[in-house]
Motif scaffolding. Structure first.
Motif, short mmCIF file in Angstrom:
data_model
loop_
_atom_site.label_atom_id
_atom_site.label_comp_id
_atom_site.label_asym_id
_atom_site.label_seq_id
_atom_site.Cartn_x
_atom_site.Cartn_y
_atom_site.Cartn_z
N ARG A 100 0.78 11.03 8.21
CA ARG A 100 1.88 10.10 8.05
C ARG A 100 1.53 8.69 8.55
O ARG A 100 2.28 7.77 8.31
CB ARG A 100 3.11 10.63 8.79
N ARG A 101 0.40 8.52 9.29
CA ARG A 101 0.01 7.19 9.72
C ARG A 101 -0.40 6.32 8.54
O ARG A 101 -0.59 5.14 8.72
CB ARG A 101 -1.15 7.28 10.72
N ARG A 102 -0.56 6.95 7.35
CA ARG A 102 -0.91 6.16 6.17
C ARG A 102 0.28 5.36 5.64
O ARG A 102 0.12 4.54 4.76
CB ARG A 102 -1.43 7.07 5.06
N TRP A 103 1.46 5.64 6.17
CA TRP A 103 2.62 4.85 5.73
C TRP A 103 2.40 3.39 6.11
O TRP A 103 2.04 3.07 7.24
CB TRP A 103 3.89 5.34 6.42
N PRO A 104 2.62 2.47 5.17
CA PRO A 104 2.52 1.04 5.53
C PRO A 104 3.55 0.68 6.59
O PRO A 104 4.67 1.18 6.60
CB PRO A 104 2.81 0.32 4.20
N GLU A 105 3.15 -0.20 7.49
CA GLU A 105 4.04 -0.60 8.58
C GLU A 105 5.35 -1.18 8.06
O GLU A 105 6.42 -0.97 8.64
CB GLU A 105 3.32 -1.64 9.46
N ALA A 161 0.81 -1.23 0.00
CA ALA A 161 0.00 0.00 0.00
C ALA A 161 0.84 1.27 0.00
O ALA A 161 0.41 2.29 0.52
CB ALA A 161 -0.94 -0.01 1.21
N LEU A 162 2.00 1.23 -0.58
CA LEU A 162 2.85 2.41 -0.63
C LEU A 162 2.38 3.38 -1.70
O LEU A 162 1.94 2.96 -2.79
CB LEU A 162 4.30 1.98 -0.91
N ARG A 163 2.45 4.71 -1.42
CA ARG A 163 2.00 5.73 -2.37
C ARG A 163 3.20 6.55 -2.85
O ARG A 163 4.19 6.75 -2.15
CB ARG A 163 0.99 6.66 -1.71
#
Length: 813
Positions: free
Chosen positions: A727-732, A674-676
């Motif tokens: 920034r919480r949208r960054w995949p773990e 899920a990286l953008r």
């Protein structure tokens, strides 16, 4: 004016000329690469950028002429001519006394660059350019790509004098050379557009100010240059040989340190070269020593009492022989199949063609003959106008090329002299032949970019004839060096008829017409008399490899063996003292009906290395950081060029990205897909701004996640921690990757093993070794591994951004 306190010292041979480039530079090779680059930099035989000696000498001479014109043209232009040579007004051409070798990178850098091709390619870069119209607007379809070498390089060239000066003369010559170099501030192509800015100095010289003040103090008594001293006898008288004493032989070995021009003829603007060196190139060195010993060298060489045989390529460590022209190979199969000897056996089916240009070694009857072919090297030069420094299009298109014997080639020859001359030399000096050993300059243009070689002459031994087949119904002649003959009217005649007449007179044999048992290799040599400014007569003869089988129709004289031995020892025809006229009779090799070739040992450049045992770079002895900056720039460019490609390939697909995470983290956390693109481009921009900015950016990201960076933070960073962010949208998975890369100082590489693990994880290449790019491996300068660690992170983010951008364009999102 107050006299300068320092007394300048004259230069002693040899001395070093150092060039330090302050900007990118390009000494052009004279050609480009189709479909890629319009102009390439000049590279030496190992593929490394260098400054040809002709380029350095040309700029140096122009600067010395400028100094001479500024001070006193009438007096100092004579010195310019004496140093560099050339005509003055209507006087004959005068040879110069200055010799200069090409300027090359130091051995420690060359050794590592040759061992690591990625670094070797990174020593140059590409500079784009475009043509402008008179209004300063770019012209259409005029894009030009030019290869340039990197700034910061320091090159050194060796120089010296062909003939020593007197002390007073050496002082003047040194002063003019040193002051001339103060006027050299650019070198190479496009130096009016910013390239080639440099500083050129002579390492062993005093300061330019010292020479300037010395000239001012001694101007009134400044001497004029005297002509080169002639070689004279030492007072023992011109002693000669009786011409009847037996011959002795001294083996000669030569290793070419530079390309050597054995000029054969000029075709257009190309000077073609022989594949061997005539004995003429060593005869002056030997003649000078004979004259010192009281021997009339001219008479000795003219009568053949002293002979300097041609220097021919070594084949597997032994002196080569010209391949017999009667050996033929099947047409279309090259030279790797079975060869036939057309002097023997029935005519075979199919088409055959003669083999030319090969040299054959010695071999046993049960093995295949080792053969080699000399692969010439080509070098192109510009012919510049003195007043503008641009090519002369009206004179050969502005460029000319030399065909040369390659550097690294080993040559073997022989010196023969009469026993009575040998006794005179031994009385003069018991080890006289060792005076010939050492560095020599051979061939054409030997005062600059060509001709450097190492000469070794062994102790004399009695000459022994080679084994041969007995003469019964035929006499076979194999030409080893060009044979120069004249007909009844004393005209040069390279014909079998003339050879037959000469051999009949010398041997007493009745020789018949050879018919088809003939394979002739024509020989023609053009040369130039530089002092007279005129062309010498062409030398025309039977070339090496010529084979003729004459039928013998009468009785064989009883003393024929002794006569043939004498001809093989003394030679045949004219100019035997220069090595012409060497022949062999009834050689067993010519009795073979079929042979198969074997590969010979390859020619290796004298400065090619494998990277082991390279001299240390000397980081501690580099106080101003010149080499450190230069090597780091080249290393980073190699890193980007090679690793950048590997990383882009690995990140181009989702499978490659997941494999990199698996290798780096040991697992694939959830959400790795899920990286953008925007997230990665933000990271890329932070990394591009430098490690400090990237670390602060990462701390800000971690603050948004509610994590403590573990280090002191600013008030602005603490405030940002409490603001809502996206920034919480960054995949773990990627948060953990970047955290491991940039979050803590402990993540920095403590060894090459850590850096290698990261390389192998990102690229997916399990065999990748970081030592392939690093100049010093584990002994790299402090902080270098950390810098490359961060650089790899940038390449990773850049490749990710490019891959995601392409996926968005293709509708993958």
């Amino acid at each position: 004016m107050v006299a300068h306190a320092e007394e300048p010292r004259p230069l002693e041979e040899p001395f070093r000329v150092r060039i330090r480039f302050l900007s990118d530079w390009a000494v052009g090779a004279g050609f480009g690469r189709a479909g890629d680059l319009d102009s390439l930099v000049a590279r030496d035989e190992d593929g490394l950028p260098f400054v040809p000696a002709k380029s350095l000498v040309g700029v140096w001479r122009s600067a010395c002429e400028f100094v001479a014109q500024a001070l006193d043209a009438d007096r100092l232009m004579k010195w310019v001519r004496a140093i560099f040579g050339g005509p003055l007004q209507n006087e004959p051409v005068q040879p110069g006394r200055l010799w200069v070798r090409p300027a090359r990178l130091p051995e420690s850098v060359r050794c590592r660059a040759l061992a690591k091709p990625a670094l070797r390619e990174a020593l140059t870069s590409v500079k784009p350019g475009v043509a402008l119209n008179p209004n300063g607007v770019a012209e259409g379809r005029q894009l030009r790509l030019m290869e340039v070498a990197r700034a910061g390089a320091e090159l050194e060239a060796e120089a010296g004098w062909t003939v020593p000066w007197r002390k007073e003369e050496a002082q003047v010559a040194t002063a003019l050379l040193v002051l001339g170099l103060t006027q050299v501030d650019h070198l190479g192509a496009d130096r009016r557009r910013g390239l080639g800015r440099c500083q050129v100095t002579i390492v062993e010289a005093s300061s330019p100010e010292a020479y300037q003040h010395w000239l001012q103090r001694t101007w009134e008594v400044l001497p004029d240059p005297e002509p080169e001293p002639a070689v004279t006898s030492n007072g023992h008288g011109h002693r000669r040989s009786s011409g009847l004493a037996p011959l002795w032989s001294l083996p000669v070995s030569v290793r070419l340190q530079q390309p050597v021009i054995a000029a054969a003829r000029s075709v257009g603007n190309v000077v073609e070269s022989l594949d061997f060196l005539p004995g003429t190139v060593l005869l002056p060195r030997l003649a000078g020593m004979l004259s010192e010993a009281g021997i009339d060298a001219a008479v000795a060489a003219g009568r053949g009492d002293v002979q300097v045989l041609p220097l021919v390529p070594e084949v597997n460590g032994v002196r080569g022989r010209p391949l017999p022209a009667v050996w033929e190979a099947p047409k279309g199969e090259g030279v790797n199949g079975a060869w036939r000897n057309r002097l023997h056996g029935a005519v075979a089916d199919g088409q055959f063609k003669p083999i030319r240009g090969h040299w054959v070694g010695t071999w046993e009857a049960t093995s295949h003959p080792p053969t080699m072919r000399v692969q010439p090297a080509f070098y192109t030069h510009n012919h510049l106008q003195d007043n503008r420094g641009i090519p002369r299009p009206a004179e050969g298109g502005g460029v000319y090329s030399y065909e040369t014997l390659p550097a690294g080639l080993r040559l073997a020859g022989e010196i023969r002299l009469r026993a009575d001359l040998l006794r005179i030399l031994e009385e003069w000096d018991g080890d006289w032949w060792q005076r010939l050993n050492g560095s020599v300059r051979l061939g054409r243009s030997r005062k600059d970019a060509y001709g450097g070689a190492e000469l070794i002459v062994s102790a004399p031994e009695p000459w022994q004839p080679a084994a041969r087949e007995p003469v019964r119904d035929h006499l076979t002649v194999w030409v080893w060096s060009p044979v120069l003959l004249r007909d009844e009217r004393l005209r040069p005649a390279a014909t079998i008829k003339t050879l037959r007449r000469v051999l009949t007179a010398l041997t007493g044999l009745q020789l018949g017409d050879p018919g088809g048992d003939v394979a002739v290799v024509p020989f023609r040599l053009e040369s130039w008399q530089s002092r007279w400014g005129l062309a010498r007569p062409s030398l025309v003869g039977l070339g090496p490899g010529t084979v003729v089988r004459f039928p013998v129709t009468g009785a064989v004289p009883a003393d024929l063996k002794a006569v043939l031995d004498r001809i093989e020892a003394e030679g045949l025809g004219e100019r035997r003292g220069e090595g012409f006229g060497q022949v062999r009779f009834q050689d067993p090799v010519l009795e073979w009906s079929e042979v198969r070739k074997a590969a010979a040992e390859p020619v290796v450049s004298p400065i090619t290395a494998n990277g082991k045992g390279c001299p240390p770079l000397g980081w501690d002895s580099d106080p101003d950081g010149t080499w450190a900056r230069f090597l780091e720039a080249a290393e980073t460019a190699a890193w980007d060029n090679d690793l950048g490609t590997r990383v882009r390939v690995a990140m181009a697909t989702l499978e490659g990205r997941l494999q990199a995470i698996q290798s780096f983290l040991g697992e694939i956390p959830s959400g790795a897909e899920a990286l953008r693109r925007g997230q990665v481009e933000a990271l890329r921009e932070a990394l591009l701004a430098g490690p400090a900015h990237a670390r602060a950016w990462w701390w800000h990201l971690m603050a948004a996640e509610g994590q403590e960076p573990g280090e002191r933070t600013s008030a602005r960073q603490r405030a940002a921690r409490n603001r809502p962010t996206q920034r919480r949208r960054w995949p773990e998975a990627w948060v953990r990757v970047w955290a491991k890369l940039f979050g803590w100082s402990a993540a920095s590489p403590s060894s090459l093993d850590d850096l290698g693990a990261l390389l192998r994880a990102v690229t997916g290449d399990a065999s990748l070794d970081p030592g392939w790019w690093l100049w010093e491996g584990a002994a790299a300068p402090p902080g270098r591994r950390e810098a490359l660690w961060w650089r790899l992170g940038f390449l990773w983010a850049d490749a990710l951004a490019e891959a995601l951008r392409k996926e968005e364009a293709n509708g993958a999102f």
